[in-house]
Write a protein that holds these residues in place. Sequence first.
Motif, PDB file in Angstrom:
ATOM      1  N   ILE B  23       0.844  -1.203   0.000  1.00 44.22           N
ATOM      2  CA  ILE B  23       0.000   0.000   0.000  1.00 44.22           C
ATOM      3  C   ILE B  23       0.871   1.242   0.000  1.00 44.22           C
ATOM      4  N   LEU B  61      -9.677   5.694  -3.022  1.00 42.06           N
ATOM      5  CA  LEU B  61      -9.089   4.761  -2.061  1.00 42.06           C
ATOM      6  C   LEU B  61     -10.195   4.214  -1.173  1.00 42.06           C
ATOM      7  N   ARG B  62      -9.989   3.003  -0.673  1.00 50.78           N
ATOM      8  CA  ARG B  62     -10.885   2.529   0.384  1.00 50.78           C
ATOM      9  C   ARG B  62     -10.443   3.152   1.697  1.00 50.78           C
ATOM     10  N   GLU B  65      -7.228   1.773   2.996  1.00 50.45           N
ATOM     11  CA  GLU B  65      -5.993   2.290   2.426  1.00 50.45           C
ATOM     12  C   GLU B  65      -5.729   3.721   2.898  1.00 50.45           C
ATOM     13  N   LYS B  68      -3.754   4.602   5.994  1.00 46.84           N
ATOM     14  CA  LYS B  68      -2.295   4.546   6.020  1.00 46.84           C
ATOM     15  C   LYS B  68      -1.668   5.904   5.725  1.00 46.84           C
TER      16      LYS B  68
END
Lengths: 835, 74
Positions: B23, B61-62, B65, B68
Amino acid sequence: MNSKSDNIVVALAGQPNSGKSTIFNMLTGARQHVANYPGITVEKKSGSFRQDGARIELVDLPGTYSLTSYTEEERVARDFLLKYRPAAVVDVVDASNLERNLYLSFQLAEMEVPLIINLNMMDVAEKRGQNIDTEKLSRELVAPVVTTVGNKGKGKQNLKEAIRKNSEKGEAVPFRIDYGEALEPILGALEKRLSEDPDLSGRYPLRWLAVKLMENDEEAQRVVREYSKKSGLIMALVEEQSSDFIRKHKNSPKKVIAVARHMKAQKIVEKSVSRKKAFDKTITDKIDRVVCNRFLGPVILAATIYIMYELAIVQGYKITSYTWPVLAGFRDLVAWVLPSQGFVFDPFFRSISLWVVDGTIAVLNYIPIFLILFALIAILEDTGYMARMAFILDRIFRHFGLQGQSVLPMVIGGLYVGGCAIPGVMACRAMKDEKARMATIMIVPLMNCLAKIPFYVLMIGIFFTAYKGIAMFFIATITIIVALSVAKILSLTVLRKKLSAPFVMEMPPYHIPTVQVVLRRCLERTWLFVKKIITIVIAVSAIVYALIYFPGLSKERKTHFISQADQAQQTFFEKIGKNSPYADLVTGDNLIRFTAYWNDYKKAKMGAKSKEAMEAIDQKFKTKNVEFFNIVKKGKYEIEGKLIKDNHAKNAYNAYKKLDKTMNRLRREQKEETIIASFMGRAGRFIEPLTQWAGFNWRINIALMSAFAAKESSVATLGGIYQSPQGEEGTLEERIRGKEKDWTPLHALAIMLFMAMYPPCIPTLLMVRLETGSTKWMLFATFYPMVLGISLSVLVFTGGNLLGLSGMQTMIAFYILMLSLLILMGFIKSKPEFT
Amino acid sequence: MTLDEVKQGQECEIVDIISEGIIGQRLLDMGFIPGTRIKVIRNAPLVDPVEFLLKGYYLSLRHSEAQKVEVNLL
């Protein structure tokens, strides 16, 4: 590859959505060739063009944002550059998105290949108010810069000339990124160490290898371990320096490297691009406000899918009624060339050839559907809507190990009633997430393809007459429920180890696709399919033929049928009588000729719709053979305007009609006996003790097994097995009802479920093989549906019987059970895979 | 705070990427580097994933993700 002096290999690289495929088409025109990289599913496209006396072979590398070793595409692009050392690399850069695109350009330069920067989509950049100073950019990058507007064909000649010129020099660009005072000494030391190793120094660009090792790149580590005898020392140095770096700078080398590249890109953009206006809302954003809207988004999505389904499956299917006569004509031609039909037994060569031809054209018949579908998919991909589809549906699908993009292959495969798994499996190609892609490929064949429909209609017509609508709804939706559950189970088990990709998805700007790109892609994919069909389906269908027709009837039965046929012919001759003027015309060898004439006439009449057409056919057949014509007209015909009643001809007609009927009965009987005695028939009986729990007797077993060659044929096989008793005709529904008096709707339900879960047809399996790149997965796709199908059928049949439920009650109970199971599955969380 | 907590319409600046794995690499490749400004454009109809604007392009993005990415609100 570079051996021939007049053949120059040049690679085409670029980020996704940079218009790379448009540039590829612009440069190479029609001279293209598509293949797969060996062992993997990434497409390898190459094409060529001539410039100043040299043939330039252009290899289209997969579009990637970076050159790490995390995805197959990136590895493929990298390996190509390292292994084949192309004479030059054309880097297609989206001029309106320069900064992010340069990130890849730097990595290409680092691989020490001669680089040509192709600034594409200049018109978009201008529209956005960006003015790019290409000379400055060229100076900064130390590489030639050529501008183009790919979809308008602008800049084509310049680019060709630049490629020709720069591929001659063969010198790498001296461009180099400064990774900062913290990292540069380490890179220098590492590069020196690598250069001392003769196994590596000739093989790889060393600074690149040093950077990759510091990025913790797995593929680079593997390379060192494989080729270097001092790999232990090198790896120790890398590890020591990395941990040292992290301790000192509280940051990983990997991040510092990425940041340095982006900062450099920023600086170059600042120097060479002047903005007339600030970034404002684009048209794309305006469209997305509607297309991704909470309420309108799903509606638009459903409408898009519906239109695709309507255009390709429904309208495409209608077109097949125009193309079918062409294929049928081909079949007739083959039938005409082959040794002619026998009275009861056909010559072996004839029957196997026609079987293979039938199997092949049954699939070729779907080509109009494929063409429309592939064109529509290309449009969806090219406009940028595909990404929005994934965006909207991701939340639902990822609960089942799938992805938003899985919806498209599922619709094509037959999410509603009717689709085709072949293009469905091919449509999975666009998916980036390997795990979700594999799961989708595995479940697409569970959808209701067009060939399963006649079977459902038949069963529902017999056993669910009062609830046709409900039963059809059941079968159309239960497949989705089961498929999603299967996807989840697969992704938790056999697909557990497959590489999944994090969801980092660009939402590309909308743009209108060019006709050329769409047409080319749809023809390419259809051609790929046709090629496969012609080569392998023929072989496999011949094997299935052998299983259904061998070892054949015993001598006694054969003699029995032949003597019956002889007897029927004897009766026919007697009926006509020796005195009839037609006697000689239809006896002996002439009988075969008459039979052919009779069949042709009947067939021609069936195809004719208008009165004029009928008359034209009559005229044609009359000129062909006037005596035969008199017979087929039952002795009523005109001579010079006078209506004549010819009793001899009428008599011959009646006699032949009787003979025809007997012969047909004999053919059916021998066919049934052959199938029952065949390997397939024996297998059908052999597994009956097991399948009886699902309510299948051996007759159904045979029909279901023979459907493996082509599901369309299952109804035909049933027709063969449930032939009508002598003298009586009836619809297949009536005949089945007559022969299987003890059957209940429960039987039908179990059979329908098995058909719904039926293993993919052979062409689909070939596509699975192609798209997964593995025979093992193809075999898995063949066998798991059988196990699943028989389990569900046993559950429904035995369960329903034990609980004393009716067919409808079982249907509802089963539906609720599966739906609850699906919802429960959705809650199972797969372990977080990424860190 | 992390990027998944930023509300629609808000803008923020990236502080760090808290991932050394795939990621992290993907985000770095896409231009998620410290100092970059990011705007939350919209949520998908079912809330997840989320669409962002950075460096003049759109990307989704989810939440998993976006978690992060460490950010500061602007």
